[in-house]
Write an enzyme that holds these catalytic residues in place. Sequence first.
Site, PDB file in Angstrom:
ATOM      1  N   HIS A  61      -3.918  -8.804 -21.765  1.00 40.80           N
ATOM      2  CA  HIS A  61      -3.704  -7.911 -22.906  1.00 40.80           C
ATOM      3  C   HIS A  61      -4.985  -7.142 -23.238  1.00 40.80           C
ATOM      4  CE1 HIS A  61      -3.057  -7.009 -27.289  1.00 40.80           C
ATOM      5  NE2 HIS A  61      -1.922  -6.559 -26.772  1.00 40.80           N
ATOM      6  N   ASP A 109       1.545  -4.743 -25.565  1.00 36.71           N
ATOM      7  CA  ASP A 109       1.917  -5.762 -26.551  1.00 36.71           C
ATOM      8  C   ASP A 109       3.157  -6.534 -26.116  1.00 36.71           C
ATOM      9  OD1 ASP A 109      -0.248  -4.880 -28.015  1.00 36.71           O
ATOM     10  OD2 ASP A 109       0.943  -3.936 -29.592  1.00 36.71           O
TER      11      ASP A 109
END
Length: 147
Positions: A75, A121
């Site tokens: 991420h 996300d």
Amino acid sequence: MNPAHLLVLSAVCVSLLGAANIPPHPLNLINFMEMIRYTIPCEKTWGEYADYGCYCGAGGSGRPIDALDRCCYVHDNCYGDAEKKHKCNPKTQSYSYKLTKRTIICYGAAGTCGRIVCDCDRTAALCFGNSEYIEGHKNIDTARFCQ
């Protein structure tokens, strides 16, 4: 013009001028938190993921210590690519998405900042939901374990 109205109008203008100097809030983090809550086990809260391993939370260094920490590592790199390659600001970028049937759908044209950040996300949240949470990896000594 009525002096009372002029006073109220002046106060509103001064308030708006002051608000122009306030930095934007990281609104997409609210979206990311909602995605995480949707994918993780019910007994956990999204906050339990905020200081986990070497990469979940602010910053990151060393090698990820487990699969969940690797989700955060990926991420972080996804956000880094969004900033460098696409000139996006992931922390303030808004986007549209839908939570449905245990998955997450990102909307928007491919290649747009909103879609890129949403996909970062989404991927992380789904990864969290598929990774084991190891209590001993919460609040670790990063100076010792993340070199």
